[in-house]
Design a protein around this motif. Structure first.
Motif, mmCIF file in Angstrom:
data_model
loop_
_atom_site.group_PDB
_atom_site.id
_atom_site.type_symbol
_atom_site.label_atom_id
_atom_site.label_comp_id
_atom_site.label_asym_id
_atom_site.label_seq_id
_atom_site.Cartn_x
_atom_site.Cartn_y
_atom_site.Cartn_z
ATOM 1 N N LEU A 6 30.626 30.166 55.559
ATOM 2 C CA LEU A 6 29.823 30.889 56.538
ATOM 3 C C LEU A 6 28.822 29.931 57.174
ATOM 4 O O LEU A 6 28.302 29.039 56.499
ATOM 5 N N GLU A 76 39.245 41.187 50.015
ATOM 6 C CA GLU A 76 38.281 40.534 50.902
ATOM 7 C C GLU A 76 36.864 40.610 50.329
ATOM 8 O O GLU A 76 36.493 41.594 49.698
ATOM 9 N N GLN A 78 32.653 38.549 50.856
ATOM 10 C CA GLN A 78 31.805 37.484 51.384
ATOM 11 C C GLN A 78 30.550 37.416 50.533
ATOM 12 O O GLN A 78 30.139 38.411 49.932
ATOM 13 N N ARG A 143 33.497 33.346 52.838
ATOM 14 C CA ARG A 143 34.159 34.606 53.175
ATOM 15 C C ARG A 143 35.639 34.465 52.851
ATOM 16 O O ARG A 143 36.259 33.464 53.194
ATOM 17 N N LYS A 145 39.358 36.369 53.315
ATOM 18 C CA LYS A 145 40.085 37.369 54.105
ATOM 19 C C LYS A 145 41.557 37.341 53.718
ATOM 20 O O LYS A 145 42.103 36.282 53.401
#
Length: 151
Positions: A6, A76, A78, A143, A145
């Motif tokens: 990030l 997912e 973060q 993060r 995904k």
């Protein structure tokens, strides 16, 4: 599944959007991690605590880390890690403005005092509430995904 770093603005957004974290501190090479409700503003994390082990450790070694994480859909997630320095906001002359500011930020959110065990009462004398802030010196975040969902 992919994982990316990030940016600093993304880390700040994640810190500002959340209220619950874990704080890590250490004394005599022994780490200690506990949950923490907080508010973020102006490169500081503001929090409240009752007296105890966490406060003793941070007074002895003010270097701390805060972990904020969010779960997403499926696998997912973060997270951001904010490294910084503990600064107590004692109830004495010279710190009233900072304590009032911490109170104003924290009290904007329901149940902000839960991890401190008791809700502080501003007019009560002798109540042992401890307001403090962490001056953030370094931010990093990641993060994850799912490849199928993309970004």
């Amino acid at each position: 599944m992919w994982i990316r770093s990030l940016s600093t603005p993304e880390c700040i957004c994640l810190l500002a959007a959340n209220r619950f974290a874990h704080i890590a501190c250490a004394k005599d090479d022994l780490p200690y991690v506990v949950p923490l409700y907080y508010a973020y503003a102006d490169d500081h994390i503001y929090a409240f605590s009752a007296p105890g082990k966490k406060m003793e450790i941070m007074r002895a070694n003010p270097q701390v880390s805060i972990l904020v994480e969010e779960r997403g859909r499926g696998r997912e997630w973060q997270c951001v890690i904010a490294d910084g320095r503990f600064e107590e906001l004692p109830d004495r002359i010279g710190h009233k403005r900072e304590r009032d500011y911490a109170w104003s930020l924290l009290s904007q959110h329901a149940d902000w005092w839960e991890s401190g065990a008791l809700k502080p009462i501003p007019s009560a004398s002798g109540f042992p509430e401890i307001f403090f802030r962490i001056r953030v010196t370094h931010l990093s975040g990641r993060r994850a995904k799912d490849e199928a969902t993309g970004e």
